[in-house]
Motif scaffolding. Sequence first.
Motif, PDB file in Angstrom:
ATOM      1  N   ALA A 114       0.834  -1.201   0.000  1.00 20.42           N
ATOM      2  CA  ALA A 114       0.000   0.000   0.000  1.00 20.42           C
ATOM      3  C   ALA A 114       0.870   1.253   0.000  1.00 20.42           C
ATOM      4  O   ALA A 114       0.577   2.241  -0.695  1.00 20.42           O
ATOM      5  N   TRP A 115       1.965   1.208   0.773  1.00 19.33           N
ATOM      6  CA  TRP A 115       2.888   2.350   0.817  1.00 19.33           C
ATOM      7  C   TRP A 115       3.551   2.562  -0.546  1.00 19.33           C
ATOM      8  O   TRP A 115       3.670   3.685  -1.032  1.00 19.33           O
ATOM      9  N   ILE A 116       3.973   1.460  -1.186  1.00 18.50           N
ATOM     10  CA  ILE A 116       4.606   1.561  -2.505  1.00 18.50           C
ATOM     11  C   ILE A 116       3.608   2.090  -3.535  1.00 18.50           C
ATOM     12  O   ILE A 116       3.956   2.919  -4.393  1.00 18.50           O
ATOM     13  N   ALA A 117       2.347   1.634  -3.457  1.00 13.82           N
ATOM     14  CA  ALA A 117       1.322   2.125  -4.376  1.00 13.82           C
ATOM     15  C   ALA A 117       1.144   3.632  -4.236  1.00 13.82           C
ATOM     16  O   ALA A 117       0.979   4.360  -5.225  1.00 13.82           O
ATOM     17  N   GLU A 118       1.233   4.116  -2.983  1.00 16.40           N
ATOM     18  CA  GLU A 118       1.129   5.559  -2.734  1.00 16.40           C
ATOM     19  C   GLU A 118       2.312   6.301  -3.336  1.00 16.40           C
ATOM     20  O   GLU A 118       2.151   7.365  -3.953  1.00 16.40           O
ATOM     21  N   GLN A 119       3.521   5.733  -3.191  1.00 16.96           N
ATOM     22  CA  GLN A 119       4.717   6.363  -3.756  1.00 16.96           C
ATOM     23  C   GLN A 119       4.666   6.383  -5.280  1.00 16.96           C
ATOM     24  O   GLN A 119       5.111   7.335  -5.922  1.00 16.96           O
ATOM     25  N   GLU A 120       4.130   5.314  -5.860  1.00 13.12           N
ATOM     26  CA  GLU A 120       4.072   5.193  -7.315  1.00 13.12           C
ATOM     27  C   GLU A 120       2.855   5.890  -7.911  1.00 13.12           C
ATOM     28  O   GLU A 120       2.686   5.914  -9.140  1.00 13.12           O
ATOM     29  N   LYS A 121       1.994   6.425  -7.015  1.00 13.57           N
ATOM     30  CA  LYS A 121       0.774   7.123  -7.451  1.00 13.57           C
ATOM     31  C   LYS A 121      -0.119   6.239  -8.322  1.00 13.57           C
ATOM     32  O   LYS A 121      -0.593   6.641  -9.384  1.00 13.57           O
ATOM     33  N   ILE A 122      -0.333   5.010  -7.850  1.00  9.73           N
ATOM     34  CA  ILE A 122      -1.250   4.095  -8.532  1.00  9.73           C
ATOM     35  C   ILE A 122      -2.338   3.682  -7.546  1.00  9.73           C
ATOM     36  O   ILE A 122      -2.176   3.789  -6.325  1.00  9.73           O
ATOM     37  N   THR A 123      -3.452   3.207  -8.073  1.00 10.44           N
ATOM     38  CA  THR A 123      -4.579   2.785  -7.244  1.00 10.44           C
ATOM     39  C   THR A 123      -4.500   1.280  -7.009  1.00 10.44           C
ATOM     40  O   THR A 123      -4.438   0.498  -7.963  1.00 10.44           O
ATOM     41  N   LEU A 124      -4.504   0.876  -5.755  1.00  7.11           N
ATOM     42  CA  LEU A 124      -4.440  -0.543  -5.381  1.00  7.11           C
ATOM     43  C   LEU A 124      -5.580  -0.829  -4.413  1.00  7.11           C
ATOM     44  O   LEU A 124      -5.544  -0.374  -3.271  1.00  7.11           O
ATOM     45  N   SER A 125      -6.585  -1.561  -4.876  1.00  2.00           N
ATOM     46  CA  SER A 125      -7.724  -1.862  -3.999  1.00  2.00           C
ATOM     47  C   SER A 125      -7.303  -2.818  -2.892  1.00  2.00           C
ATOM     48  O   SER A 125      -6.318  -3.560  -3.031  1.00  2.00           O
ATOM     49  N   ASP A 126      -8.070  -2.793  -1.784  1.00  2.00           N
ATOM     50  CA  ASP A 126      -7.730  -3.653  -0.652  1.00  2.00           C
ATOM     51  C   ASP A 126      -7.841  -5.130  -1.029  1.00  2.00           C
ATOM     52  O   ASP A 126      -7.019  -5.949  -0.608  1.00  2.00           O
ATOM     53  N   GLY A 127      -8.847  -5.472  -1.835  1.00  2.00           N
ATOM     54  CA  GLY A 127      -8.994  -6.860  -2.271  1.00  2.00           C
ATOM     55  C   GLY A 127      -7.837  -7.321  -3.119  1.00  2.00           C
ATOM     56  O   GLY A 127      -7.335  -8.445  -2.979  1.00  2.00           O
ATOM     57  N   ALA A 128      -7.380  -6.450  -4.026  1.00  2.00           N
ATOM     58  CA  ALA A 128      -6.223  -6.787  -4.866  1.00  2.00           C
ATOM     59  C   ALA A 128      -4.969  -6.919  -4.022  1.00  2.00           C
ATOM     60  O   ALA A 128      -4.147  -7.821  -4.237  1.00  2.00           O
ATOM     61  N   ASN A 129      -4.825  -6.012  -3.059  1.00  2.00           N
ATOM     62  CA  ASN A 129      -3.659  -6.052  -2.170  1.00  2.00           C
ATOM     63  C   ASN A 129      -3.628  -7.356  -1.383  1.00  2.00           C
ATOM     64  O   ASN A 129      -2.583  -7.989  -1.221  1.00  2.00           O
ATOM     65  N   GLU A 130      -4.798  -7.780  -0.904  1.00  2.00           N
ATOM     66  CA  GLU A 130      -4.902  -9.042  -0.156  1.00  2.00           C
ATOM     67  C   GLU A 130      -4.466 -10.225  -1.024  1.00  2.00           C
ATOM     68  O   GLU A 130      -3.704 -11.103  -0.589  1.00  2.00           O
ATOM     69  N   LEU A 131      -4.947 -10.260  -2.268  1.00  4.17           N
ATOM     70  CA  LEU A 131      -4.587 -11.358  -3.175  1.00  4.17           C
ATOM     71  C   LEU A 131      -3.091 -11.392  -3.449  1.00  4.17           C
ATOM     72  O   LEU A 131      -2.457 -12.450  -3.438  1.00  4.17           O
ATOM     73  N   LEU A 132      -2.507 -10.222  -3.696  1.00  6.71           N
ATOM     74  CA  LEU A 132      -1.072 -10.158  -3.988  1.00  6.71           C
ATOM     75  C   LEU A 132      -0.244 -10.592  -2.787  1.00  6.71           C
ATOM     76  O   LEU A 132       0.737 -11.324  -2.914  1.00  6.71           O
ATOM     77  N   ALA A 133      -0.643 -10.130  -1.589  1.00 11.66           N
ATOM     78  CA  ALA A 133       0.117 -10.458  -0.373  1.00 11.66           C
ATOM     79  C   ALA A 133       0.068 -11.950  -0.086  1.00 11.66           C
ATOM     80  O   ALA A 133       1.067 -12.544   0.337  1.00 11.66           O
ATOM     81  N   ARG A 134      -1.076 -12.580  -0.305  1.00  8.21           N
ATOM     82  CA  ARG A 134      -1.186 -14.025  -0.050  1.00  8.21           C
ATOM     83  C   ARG A 134      -0.463 -14.821  -1.133  1.00  8.21           C
ATOM     84  O   ARG A 134       0.147 -15.852  -0.848  1.00  8.21           O
ATOM     85  N   ALA A 135      -0.525 -14.350  -2.385  1.00  5.44           N
ATOM     86  CA  ALA A 135       0.168 -15.048  -3.474  1.00  5.44           C
ATOM     87  C   ALA A 135       1.676 -14.967  -3.314  1.00  5.44           C
ATOM     88  O   ALA A 135       2.406 -15.843  -3.786  1.00  5.44           O
ATOM     89  N   ALA A 136       2.170 -13.932  -2.629  1.00  4.19           N
ATOM     90  CA  ALA A 136       3.615 -13.781  -2.419  1.00  4.19           C
ATOM     91  C   ALA A 136       4.177 -14.872  -1.518  1.00  4.19           C
ATOM     92  O   ALA A 136       5.381 -15.146  -1.549  1.00  4.19           O
ATOM     93  N   ASP A 137       3.338 -15.474  -0.679  1.00  6.71           N
ATOM     94  CA  ASP A 137       3.747 -16.576   0.195  1.00  6.71           C
ATOM     95  C   ASP A 137       4.949 -16.213   1.057  1.00  6.71           C
ATOM     96  O   ASP A 137       5.903 -16.968   1.190  1.00  6.71           O
ATOM     97  N   GLY A 138       4.909 -15.006   1.634  1.00  2.69           N
ATOM     98  CA  GLY A 138       5.947 -14.603   2.571  1.00  2.69           C
ATOM     99  C   GLY A 138       7.170 -13.982   1.940  1.00  2.69           C
ATOM    100  O   GLY A 138       8.098 -13.580   2.649  1.00  2.69           O
ATOM    101  N   SER A 139       7.220 -13.868   0.608  1.00  6.25           N
ATOM    102  CA  SER A 139       8.394 -13.325  -0.081  1.00  6.25           C
ATOM    103  C   SER A 139       8.107 -11.907  -0.559  1.00  6.25           C
ATOM    104  O   SER A 139       7.205 -11.691  -1.371  1.00  6.25           O
TER     105      SER A 139
END
Length: 504
Positions: free
Chosen positions: A186-211
């Motif tokens: 979410a912080w990086i999305a703010e720095q990059e000035k892009i829109t990242l929905s909470d649902g999308a953020n959740e999916l990306l964070a879980r798909a990362a599997d801790g990495s």
Amino acid sequence: MLCAKEVLMENNYTVLARKYRSQDFESLIGQDVLVKTLTTAINTGRIAHAYIFTGIRGTGKTSTARILAKALNCLSSDGPTSKPCGVCENCRAIAAGQHIDVMEIDAASHTGVDNMREILDAALYRPTNARYKVYIIDEVHMLSTAHVIFILATTEIRKVPVTILSRCQRFDLARVPVDTLKRHFAWIAEQEKITLSDGANELLARAADGSVRDGLSLLDQAIAQTGGNVTEAAVLDMLKRTDRGTVVNFMKTVLSWDVGAALKRLDEIYNNGADLTMLLNDMLEWTHWATRMYPSLRLQETTSSPYTADQRETIKNINENISLNTLSRIWQVMIAGVSELQASSNQKQCFDMLIIRLMHIADMPPISELLKQNEKAVEQKPEVKIEKPINNFVDIKTSADLENALQNARELLLYSYYSTNLEISQFESGKIVYFDRKGDKDFKQKLSIWLKDKTGKSWILEKIEQSTNQQTISEHKKSEIESDPMVASAMGLFEDAQIVNISK
């Protein structure tokens, strides 16, 4: 037409994983224990000569090594500092990977004896511009002198000899939690000035599997595909995942025992473009959380699950009509289906058969009920005594089992040769793959005959022609003993002491 140089200048985009790579201990996310330990050690002057960082890919092993190198050599203070400035000549050169005294070595391309000799020879000389020479080495073991710091990084800590581990300070980098990744993205999305929905953020964070690195690579891909408006639907499409509501409803259909309805729903999901491997992973995730939510376990805590309140209520209703035993069985069927799906040339056909098998097995009565039915059947039949044949076969499933069996049978010659000359590459019941250092032509036949006699079945003994550089049983035991602090202390009392024999 643009020349090559102009194209490179126009396409100077830096991927997020590199652009937002941690440059100091404060920005290293998800590794609080590591940061606290290292900063305290630096502030109190308790700097070791060798460190080893281990963990899954993308958790910050190399980043931590670079930060530590900057902390040791930063020019903003008279000595090592836990807060490197990041702007002095040493800090900037280390961050760019260009410092003459901080060397990052890829062990995969430096495996020869000459490569190691060059590194050891260079370590004898004092640093040119820094306080310490620092070697950052992936998957290799080294020791140090007073003005040299070795930092080793590995994802396979079990392959590092214990004699090396005992000389290093070891740090295990943890998987970064989903909530921590979400805040970071979410912080990086703010720095990059892009829109990242909470649902999308959740999916990306879980798909990362801790990495962290894997997650940022996925975020990079999502931004490229959406132009900067990253929605849950876009990420689902990118990952070829179905939304969790669809998975919950699909599992509800599966556990209604209507095979036709389940296969029809599967066809719909497949035709909408779902990746069947991801769908199976989502079904496994559902089964895991449904089991944790099962009333008899009394765990209750479900807020950390990835499901909405409505979805959790649906799972609760499903649990009221199935047993814990059913959840356990469908988990086992799906786990077995993972490898089947990967090996299949037609995943859709494989998935259809998996669903049919899953539904039939899940609908079976529990084992306790089958046992009761069997007991009733036995009671109604006249008692028949059956004498089982007696045999003295030995059950050998592991290399250790074979070692013990040879010793117990007093097969000293076979045992001695097996434990001192064989590098075991694969061992399973009925098959041994090995490299024979001495190449005794009779050993294979002798061991094969002995195994047939003792286990009652024929074994496959496959001899490979090249060494796998693994320890023999005797060498492994010796390494374990040498790493024992009491043994090491005892050996230190006598000059040139050696372990010459090991008794069981």
